[in-house]
Design an enzyme around this catalytic site. Sequence first.
Site, PDB file in Angstrom:
ATOM      1  N   LYS B 176       2.105  -2.291  -2.338  1.00 25.17           N
ATOM      2  CA  LYS B 176       1.476  -2.481  -1.040  1.00 25.17           C
ATOM      3  C   LYS B 176       1.388  -3.982  -0.810  1.00 25.17           C
ATOM      4  O   LYS B 176       0.779  -4.713  -1.611  1.00 25.17           O
ATOM      5  CB  LYS B 176       0.071  -1.872  -1.038  1.00 25.17           C
ATOM      6  CG  LYS B 176      -0.683  -2.131   0.250  1.00 25.17           C
ATOM      7  CD  LYS B 176      -2.133  -1.666   0.170  1.00 25.17           C
ATOM      8  CE  LYS B 176      -2.818  -1.956   1.495  1.00 25.17           C
ATOM      9  NZ  LYS B 176      -4.284  -1.808   1.431  1.00 25.17           N
ATOM     10  N   ILE B 221       0.085   1.212   4.756  1.00 23.81           N
ATOM     11  CA  ILE B 221      -1.217   1.638   4.248  1.00 23.81           C
ATOM     12  C   ILE B 221      -2.187   0.758   5.009  1.00 23.81           C
ATOM     13  O   ILE B 221      -2.394  -0.401   4.650  1.00 23.81           O
ATOM     14  CB  ILE B 221      -1.314   1.387   2.728  1.00 23.81           C
ATOM     15  CG1 ILE B 221      -0.211   2.165   2.009  1.00 23.81           C
ATOM     16  CG2 ILE B 221      -2.701   1.777   2.218  1.00 23.81           C
ATOM     17  CD1 ILE B 221      -0.103   1.845   0.531  1.00 23.81           C
TER      18      ILE B 221
END
Lengths: 310, 315
Positions: B176, B221
């Site tokens: 991420k 995300i």
Amino acid sequence: MTISAALPKRGVYTPVPTFFKKDLHTIDYDSQIEHAKFLQQNGITGLVLLGSTGENSHLTRKERIELVSTIHEELPDFPLMAGVAQNSVEDAIEEILQLKNAGAQHALVLPSSYFGASIKQQGIIDWYTEVADNASLPVLIYVYPGVSNNISIDPRTIKKLSAHPNIVGAKISHGDVSHHAIIGLDQEIAANQFITLTGLGQILLPVLVVGIQGTVDALCGAFPKIYVKLLENYDKGDLRAAAELQLVISRAEELVVKFGVVGIKKAIHFATGIGETYLGRAPLTQDVNDADWKSYNDYLLGIVSVESTL
Amino acid sequence: MTFNNSFVIPKGIFTPIPTYFKDDGSYSLDLETQVKHAKMLYESGINGLVVSGSMGEASNMTMKERCSVLKAIREAIPDSNFKLIAGMPPSNYSDIIEESQIASDLGANFIIVLVPGYFGTKLVTQQGIIDYFKIVADGSSLPIMIYNYPGVVNGVDIEVSTFEELAKHPFIVGVKLTHFNLDTYTLLGKNPILSANNFTPFTGLGQVLVPALSVNIKGAIDGLSGIFPKTMLKLLKLYESGKFEQAADLQYLVTRANMMIGEFNVYGVKYTLKQIYDLGDCITGRPPLSTNIDTEKYKKYQNDIDLLLKYENSL
């Protein structure tokens, strides 16, 4: 009014590294104890275990507690301050209780810093107040923006927190002498039974002049006597002698600025032979650049030679 | 080690869900609201959650509490296609390995692990980062997503060659990216070594989703998806179906609204969820995130939030 908790003494404290075996995982208790004894015999006021230098962040709680109890059992008269690096209030309180049971006398507590710039001064006050309300040990505030996502604790925040009967001091690990002065010279803070130490031995003399009560400095783990002597010279009014030692110290501290905890352990190993490796747990598994290290040889040999005369 | 499909993180939109606290003076967990929000996201089509990530104030919770939140959500949503990525705030590998086992038992699918940044950029080397993640991956009970967020780890970042090395580990499956370095996005998204190892990069910043997708980043995300899940899914769908112009128009609205999160972070997300969906009693976080949002400063984003709400409701 609640009676204030015990204050740490004015003096020179060593934040000790955690020694590992060559597998860079197993804690090397023999070296740990040998180093602690060396410091006690050379006039150090007390130890800070599990500070930044102690790789607090790379140990499990069980290991942290064992480390404190091991040193305390070996050296029951040596004052122990324990570093606390928890973001959650509840974890901090639980950890402090266990550290007390293991034999620590004070808790040196980093702020909850995960959220960096989103954290307001009032949030810092709320957090420390909740921790101190429930802490089994007297608390010192650990101001170290370099490991706290750059959050800065305002001297006014320190002043407010100094009124808490279970908050007894601060360690300031940044070079802002003005902040040291604003805290060290404030008589209301002093009246709250509060002691402030600098984390930077390279500015010890200047901050003693503005009311700071001593230092928690890592390089005194390699060269304890020169730091103790500087404070002695200052306390008896011999500023010239103190200044001469300060120059030697400040030069040698450039090593710490450059190489951090690995450099500190390397210097300890160099000066005392203690430890089978000076590397740390992952991610601190890498050696310093040898040519870079050697470029500081003059500063290092300077402090070695003065230390040997004391 | 044999390759296992369950190690691949599916592309999509994942929500870092906030952790809800009761307004009872001790900030105890509000699992009822927690599950309500999780279900709302699941029913909207969100692909999974990061439970106890940064947005979930993982660092302000004990391990026991993180596990309670995870357990409550997985019990409420047993669908194994709904991926739960458990946040791992400890900074020592032994604690992470231990917590990964519990998270696995409670039904998490992946863990997300921060770069160990306590000692900052001067001391933490790329080889040190590799050593650390390999120790974690060797011991972990769940596959690992690397959490590249220099802003919460004293500025420590990961080089592309480090990703290439780590991607070879069968248990290190994605990253991420919570930073705006689009050069890194490109170098990871189009990287043949990473694709060959089924290593999936995501952006943590929905405000650059379309630019990220254009260089083969697999999704987001993103905190805003906790408030506007259908909008974020629609944005992904528009891009994937080749409607680039419409995607860019929607991205503009999303980016504007995301500026609010840029300024107010957890506070802003919780405040907005309360305003729109009446989720939660307590709109601050735990100390040190215990201060109230400055509602005057928030007002400058109100129009952007309202516009996106209107869009969300039209979907």
